[in-house]
Design an enzyme around this catalytic site. Structure first.
Site, mmCIF file in Angstrom:
data_model
loop_
_atom_site.group_PDB
_atom_site.id
_atom_site.type_symbol
_atom_site.label_atom_id
_atom_site.label_comp_id
_atom_site.label_asym_id
_atom_site.label_seq_id
_atom_site.Cartn_x
_atom_site.Cartn_y
_atom_site.Cartn_z
ATOM 1 C CD GLN A 723 -85.955 -86.295 -13.606
ATOM 2 O OE1 GLN A 723 -84.774 -86.503 -13.726
ATOM 3 N NE2 GLN A 723 -86.560 -86.316 -12.419
ATOM 4 C CG HIS A 726 -82.727 -83.131 -11.506
ATOM 5 N ND1 HIS A 726 -82.213 -83.234 -10.250
ATOM 6 C CD2 HIS A 726 -83.558 -84.193 -11.671
ATOM 7 C CE1 HIS A 726 -82.718 -84.320 -9.657
ATOM 8 N NE2 HIS A 726 -83.546 -84.908 -10.504
ATOM 9 C CD GLU A 792 -81.307 -90.032 -15.636
ATOM 10 O OE1 GLU A 792 -81.651 -88.890 -16.003
ATOM 11 O OE2 GLU A 792 -80.755 -90.256 -14.548
ATOM 12 C CG HIS A 793 -85.784 -90.917 -15.584
ATOM 13 N ND1 HIS A 793 -85.023 -89.779 -15.527
ATOM 14 C CD2 HIS A 793 -85.475 -91.644 -14.492
ATOM 15 C CE1 HIS A 793 -84.272 -89.803 -14.441
ATOM 16 N NE2 HIS A 793 -84.526 -90.931 -13.793
ATOM 17 C CG ASP A 826 -86.182 -89.160 -9.197
ATOM 18 O OD1 ASP A 826 -85.412 -89.868 -9.862
ATOM 19 O OD2 ASP A 826 -86.660 -88.086 -9.603
ATOM 20 C CG HIS A 885 -52.684 -122.924 -24.727
ATOM 21 N ND1 HIS A 885 -51.614 -122.071 -24.771
ATOM 22 C CD2 HIS A 885 -53.724 -122.200 -24.197
ATOM 23 C CE1 HIS A 885 -51.972 -120.901 -24.309
ATOM 24 N NE2 HIS A 885 -53.266 -120.949 -23.943
HETATM 25 N N1 LIG Z 1 -78.208 -89.326 -12.642
HETATM 26 C C1 LIG Z 1 -78.460 -89.342 -11.339
HETATM 27 O O1 LIG Z 1 -78.769 -90.343 -10.768
HETATM 28 C C2 LIG Z 1 -78.330 -88.059 -10.581
HETATM 29 C C3 LIG Z 1 -78.755 -87.995 -9.247
HETATM 30 C C4 LIG Z 1 -78.547 -86.822 -8.557
HETATM 31 C C5 LIG Z 1 -77.905 -85.733 -9.177
HETATM 32 N N2 LIG Z 1 -77.555 -85.842 -10.472
HETATM 33 C C6 LIG Z 1 -76.834 -84.822 -11.175
HETATM 34 O O2 LIG Z 1 -75.602 -84.630 -10.506
HETATM 35 C C7 LIG Z 1 -75.172 -83.321 -10.692
HETATM 36 C C8 LIG Z 1 -74.802 -82.705 -9.360
HETATM 37 O O3 LIG Z 1 -74.028 -81.578 -9.573
HETATM 38 P P1 LIG Z 1 -73.655 -80.529 -8.438
HETATM 39 O O4 LIG Z 1 -72.774 -79.502 -9.030
HETATM 40 O O5 LIG Z 1 -74.914 -80.106 -7.780
HETATM 41 O O6 LIG Z 1 -72.893 -81.359 -7.323
HETATM 42 P P2 LIG Z 1 -71.550 -82.195 -7.335
HETATM 43 O O7 LIG Z 1 -71.436 -82.744 -5.956
HETATM 44 O O8 LIG Z 1 -71.523 -83.151 -8.459
HETATM 45 O O9 LIG Z 1 -70.391 -81.140 -7.576
HETATM 46 C C9 LIG Z 1 -70.054 -80.191 -6.619
HETATM 47 C C10 LIG Z 1 -68.550 -80.095 -6.527
HETATM 48 O O10 LIG Z 1 -68.011 -79.653 -7.763
HETATM 49 C C11 LIG Z 1 -66.780 -79.008 -7.508
HETATM 50 N N3 LIG Z 1 -66.679 -77.820 -8.336
HETATM 51 C C12 LIG Z 1 -67.593 -76.839 -8.440
HETATM 52 N N4 LIG Z 1 -67.136 -75.888 -9.269
HETATM 53 C C13 LIG Z 1 -65.911 -76.269 -9.685
HETATM 54 C C14 LIG Z 1 -64.935 -75.710 -10.554
HETATM 55 N N5 LIG Z 1 -65.153 -74.573 -11.174
HETATM 56 N N6 LIG Z 1 -63.783 -76.373 -10.771
HETATM 57 C C15 LIG Z 1 -63.564 -77.548 -10.160
HETATM 58 N N7 LIG Z 1 -64.452 -78.121 -9.314
HETATM 59 C C16 LIG Z 1 -65.610 -77.495 -9.079
HETATM 60 C C17 LIG Z 1 -66.757 -78.615 -6.064
HETATM 61 O O11 LIG Z 1 -65.706 -79.283 -5.412
HETATM 62 C C18 LIG Z 1 -68.081 -79.096 -5.512
HETATM 63 O O12 LIG Z 1 -67.934 -79.754 -4.269
HETATM 64 C C19 LIG Z 1 -76.296 -82.602 -11.404
HETATM 65 O O13 LIG Z 1 -75.994 -82.518 -12.768
HETATM 66 C C20 LIG Z 1 -77.513 -83.505 -11.182
HETATM 67 O O14 LIG Z 1 -78.467 -83.431 -12.218
HETATM 68 C C21 LIG Z 1 -77.730 -86.978 -11.172
HETATM 69 N N1 LIG Z 2 -83.854 -87.732 -10.912
HETATM 70 C C1 LIG Z 2 -82.466 -87.879 -10.518
HETATM 71 C C2 LIG Z 2 -81.789 -88.843 -11.457
HETATM 72 O O1 LIG Z 2 -81.698 -88.326 -12.731
HETATM 73 C C3 LIG Z 2 -82.276 -88.370 -9.150
HETATM 74 C C4 LIG Z 2 -82.872 -87.558 -8.070
HETATM 75 C C5 LIG Z 2 -82.366 -87.266 -6.865
HETATM 76 N N2 LIG Z 2 -83.271 -86.554 -6.167
HETATM 77 C C6 LIG Z 2 -84.296 -86.379 -6.942
HETATM 78 N N3 LIG Z 2 -84.051 -86.989 -8.101
#
Ligand SMILES: NC(=O)c1ccc[n+]([C@@H]2O[C@H](COP(=O)([O-])OP(=O)(O)OC[C@H]3O[C@@H](n4cnc5c(N)ncnc54)[C@H](O)[C@@H]3O)[C@@H](O)[C@H]2O)c1
Ligand SMILES: N[C@H](CO)Cc1c[nH]c[nH+]1
Length: 896
Positions: A723, A726, A792-793, A826, A885
């Protein structure tokens, strides 16, 4: 150009005026005495020194911005100082020769490079007679030659002096002379002085390339923001130089003293010519409202500064706030609260250190700049003062090695096996000793309270990657509570970015999405949406089979969550039931900023499909080539998505919330994402016009492992890292139950070794220092901590993990026993990976089938049923004073 020699501080108003005019010229020469009085030098400063000068003093001056150090050549020769040329870098050295011959001989016999040479011409100079000077100027191509004129100030000779200046300029030679030989007075010649303005014109060598003979003049402010274009001629130029103001030649109105009637005057700060001497460059301090006749700051942009002048604008706003503080202004508060301002600077600096992606770095750097400039403005320091210092630093001839003052060297950590997190101010944050007994002294605890949950210093390359380590017996209750907290999210600042994006999409639909995708994802889209059936590029067989296996398991688990309708007779003749119906149109967001996540498409799409949603819209950022990953498209096909929106971030959320020409509006939006995505979900959920709900607020990924002495150290480390990889903000926690020091050290060793073999070790260097391990004496205490943290986990790697499950009160998903690694959840075991983070597991469930359903209740009363319930209903209606009522029951039962 004329180069004044300044030997004493001005004492009369005229001398002051001459000095300030000299500072607008590209170069000026100061005596040693004046040099030693300056702690820093304006650009273009030359110092005049004797050969026996103290060289460490001169080095200091060169390090403080002095451009060149000048020495008398004859003195150096007579001092026979062989090492002289080694003491001053050639690029900053100048020599003065008593005549052309000596300079010529020096150039012929010496391979010493020089930056500047001054030839003293002791009489009125007649260039046509001096062949030596002509040949030197041709010989010394890279050498700046300055002729020192000793003026004959008798009245007739003054004219000749001006001619000499012009003739030397034509040879490419600058002229220097004592500033006392010049005057701005109209009566200069009667004072036996040369007109400074005339000398300047004669020496600048400007030539017009225009038919009207005017000189094109570019006008900028101190930050280089171009204010506009104007024209000059000799007359206006002389006025500008002598008044030290923006004075030009208007093609319609003649002499134009800028701002004389409007008040928008210009203080002249710098005057130079372009490379071929046909364009003037004025640097001015522009008074408000600005240079343009439309009362804007520049002539090029109606929004005052345009994009180029953002820093100038910020500087101007900060100065304005200082002079006229508006009530409630945050900046004014910072001006008055030095401690708060200093704290913010430290906080932003740490956040900049933690930033990884270019977007994050730019974001954090902008924050830091704002607070830095606020501090500067509060203390009367302008942006150009800061620029001046940057310039000075760029001219340093002796540089420090550039090591950090922070004690984070690998040697130190090797020898002490401790990480001493000493901050820039020298105050300790926490002393971490992974192998030895953990102890936090009383004196450290204050600092610890502010730093426990917010350590943002990434582990430098070459240093052991390890978590902070605590024993609950050494921590107060308050400190344990600190450990439970997640980093504070700066909601206001993110809202300021996201709100305009949402408004833009609401207003301009698809064209806004295209524009924002081009801006943030650097992709130019032809169209925003792909509609089913999708064209799916061929997938690797193993990948396809893995997706199929995951699909089947996840589907089985989510189908099992479908509930039968409930029907119950609460009283005879009173039947209540509840049944579920799918939410018709759902939007699922699959993140794609830093990783392609087909697994998230499965986790969101399958429950939607199982619930029976009639329209599934999947949104995900496109790849750099504008495509959607084939794996995600394959999942979109499996879950029978209606369409794929090729956009990410807040714009994708807004599109699904409000709908656009091609994006279908949905009723609920689900899925994880970065802070922009989460913020956009929260905003649209609160907009009644959008009529859309969301699953839950999301934050960075988290994992908490409870481990006892039966755990497998390498498994524990691998889970923590799974994790931690990530993102830089991910937090992992090891809760130990009676782990020995040896066991803790083994987990710590495994963590470092495994981390260093991972491709995402760069991210882990940020996330692991934010993570921690904490030791407890028994399972009850460990479970209590975990429930309070609400991870979360939650992984249970203990002797009897099943016995702990009933004690789990708050967690997104639980992984029981040493073979149940979190990665399985996951991807493929069947449970959902979209889970509540940030402690929201206290009140939210992870995504499941019912996330895509609503539950409807119904009831049916028979005549007898109504009779038996009627008294209770009418009585309660009376209590509430709601007679209508009561009447609805009464009207039915009165006849019976
Ligand atoms: N909890 C879950 O189940 C789970 C699963 C997968 C991913 N995640 C999390 O999701 C998140 C994914 O984030 P990510 O950034 O890789 O992808 P994302 O798709 O959430 O965000 C990317 C988008 O953010 C926008 N962006 C980037 N910079 C910007 C700025 N400065 N201003 C405005 N918009 C902007 C852009 O349009 C881009 O397409 C991570 O934090 C990851 O840990 C959580
Ligand atoms: N661990 C993430 C949720 O917190 C989900 C994910 C996507 N791919 C791998 N892991």
């Amino acid at each position: 150009m004329i180069i004044p020699i300044i030997s004493e501080l001005p004492s009369s108003p005229e001398a002051h005026r001459l000095l300030s005019a000299s500072k607008t010229l590209p170069l000026r020469i100061y005596s040693q005495q004046l040099c030693s009085k300056q702690s820093s030098f304006d650009s273009g400063s030359i110092g005049l020194f004797p050969s026996n000068a103290n060289f460490s003093e001169i080095h200091k001056m060169l390090n403080s911005g002095l451009d060149y150090a000048l020495f008398e050549h004859s003195e150096i020769e007579s001092a026979k100082n062989d090492q002289f040329y080694e003491k001053i870098p050639a690029s900053r050295l100048g020599l003065i020769f008593n005549n052309c011959k000596l300079l010529s001989q020096f150039l012929d016999s010496n391979d010493q490079d020089l930056a500047v040479s001054i030839v003293k011409l002791n009489t009125i100079y007649y260039p046509e007679l001096d062949m030596d000077l002509k040949s030197i100027s041709q010989k010394a191509k890279n050498l700046r030659i300055i002729a020192e004129l000793s003026f004959d100030t008798s009245e007739n000779s003054l004219e000749l002096s001006l001619q000499s200046i012009q003739a030397l300029t034509n040879l490419g030679i600058d002229v220097c002379s004592d500033i006392n030989n010049f005057s701005f007075e109209d009566t200069a010649s009667s004072l036996n002085k040369l007109s400074y303005a005339d000398s300047f014109i004669s020496s600048c060598g400007i030539q017009s390339d225009r038919t009207d003979g005017l000189y094109t003049t570019v006008v900028t402010d101190q930050m280089g923001v171009c204010l506009g274009l104007a024209y000059s001629n000799n007359e206006s130029l002389k006025q500008a130089f002598s008044l030290q103001q923006g004075v030009y030649w208007s093609r319609k109105r003649g002499l134009w003293h800028k701002g004389l009637t409007s008040g928008a005057t210009q203080e002249l700060l710098g005057l130079k010519l372009d490379c071929d001497k046909d364009t003037l460059f004025f640097t001015v301090n522009q008074k408000s409202p600005g240079f343009c006749h439309n009362d804007t700051y520049t002539c090029f942009d109606s929004t005052e500064f345009g994009n180029n002048g953002v820093l100038s604008r910020l500087g101007a706003v900060l100065s304005e706030r200082k002079e006229n503080p508006p009530p409630g202004s945050y900046t004014s508060r910072l001006f008055n609260d030095t401690a708060l301002l200093n704290d913010k600077i430290m906080e932003e600096a740490e956040e900049l250190c933690s930033a990884v992606t270019p977007d994050e770095i730019a974001w954090e750097a902008a924050d830091l700049l704002y607070f830095m400039l606020t501090k500067a403005t509060a203390n009367g320091v302008s942006i150009s003062d800061i620029e001046k210092n940057l310039l000075i630093k760029s001219k340093k001839i002796v540089r420090r090695p550039g090591n950090s003052k922070r004690k984070l060297g690998p040697e130190e950590s090797e020898s002490s096996k401790n990480i001493d997190l000493t901050d820039e101010n020298g105050s300790k944050q926490a002393k971490i000793s992974p192998d030895s007994e953990k102890s936090i002294s009383e004196s450290q605890s204050d600092n610890l309270i502010t730093s426990l949950s917010h350590v943002k210093v990434p582990t430098p390359e070459g240093m052991k990657i390890e978590m902070r380590s605590f024993d609950k017996n050494n921590l107060s209750k308050e400190e344990i509570n600190q450990l439970l907290q997640r980093p504070i999210i700066k909601a206001d600042e993110i809202i300021d970015i996201v709100k305009p994006i949402i408004d833009q999409v609401k207003l301009h639909g698809d064209s806004a999405i295209k524009e924002l995708t081009s801006k943030f994802d650097k992709v130019d889209l032809d169209s925003v949406v792909l509609t089913a059936p999708f064209t799916i590029p061929k997938l690797n067989e193993n990948v396809k089979n893995s997706i199929d296996l995951a699909y089947n398991n996840i589907r089985k688990f989510h189908e099992a969550q479908l509930t039968d309708p409930i029907t119950i007779e609460t009283m005879p003749g009173v039947t209540c039931s509840r049944f579920s119906r799918p939410i018709e149109r759902v939007g699922i967001y699959v993140p794609g900023g830093t990783a392609v996540l087909p697994s998230t498409a499965l986790m969101l799409g399958i429950p939607a499909q199982v619930a029976g949603c009639s329209k599934i819209v999947l949104a995900t950022p496109p790849a750099k080539d504008g495509s959607i990953a084939p794996e995600v498209l394959y999942v979109a096909h499996l879950i029978q998505a209606h369409s794929v929106v090729m956009a990410g971030g807040a714009q994708a959320i807004a599109a699904m919330a409000y709908g656009t020409e091609t994006v279908s509006k949905v009723d609920k939006i689900l899925g994880p994402g970065n802070q922009f995505v989460t913020c956009a979900k929260m905003i649209v959920q609160n907009d009644i016009m959008a009529m859309v709900s969301i699953d839950m607020p999301a934050g960075p990924s988290e994992l908490l492992v409870i481990a006892d002495m039966t755990c497998e150290p390498s498994y524990v480390a691998s889970d923590l890292l799974s994790q931690a990889e990530h993102g830089p903000d991910s937090q992992v926690v090891l809760v130990g139950v009676n782990l020995t020091n040896e066991m803790q050290a083994e987990i710590s060793k495994q963590l470092d070794e495994q981390a260093n073999k991972l491709p995402r070790v760069g991210i882990i260097r940020h996330s692991i220092p934010k993570s921690f391990s904490i030791q407890f004496d028994n399972y009850e205490e460990a479970m209590e901590f975990s429930n309070n943290y609400a991870p979360e986990h939650l992984i249970l790697q203990t002797a009897e993990p099943d016995s702990l499950v009933p004690k789990v009160l708050n967690a997104g998903s639980v992984f029981v026993g040493k073979y149940s690694c979190e990665s399985c959840g996951d991807y493929a075991s069947g449970t959902n990976h979209t889970l509540p983070t940030y402690g929201f597991a206290r009140m939210y469930s992870g995504v499941n089938t019912s996330s895509f359903q609503k539950h409807i209740t119904s009831q049916k009363l028979s005549k007898e049923g109504l009779q038996s319930i009627s008294n209770a209903v009418m009585t309660l209606a009376e209590v509430e004073g709601l007679d209508a009522h009561r009447n609805a029951v009464y009207i039915r039962v009165k006849d019976n």
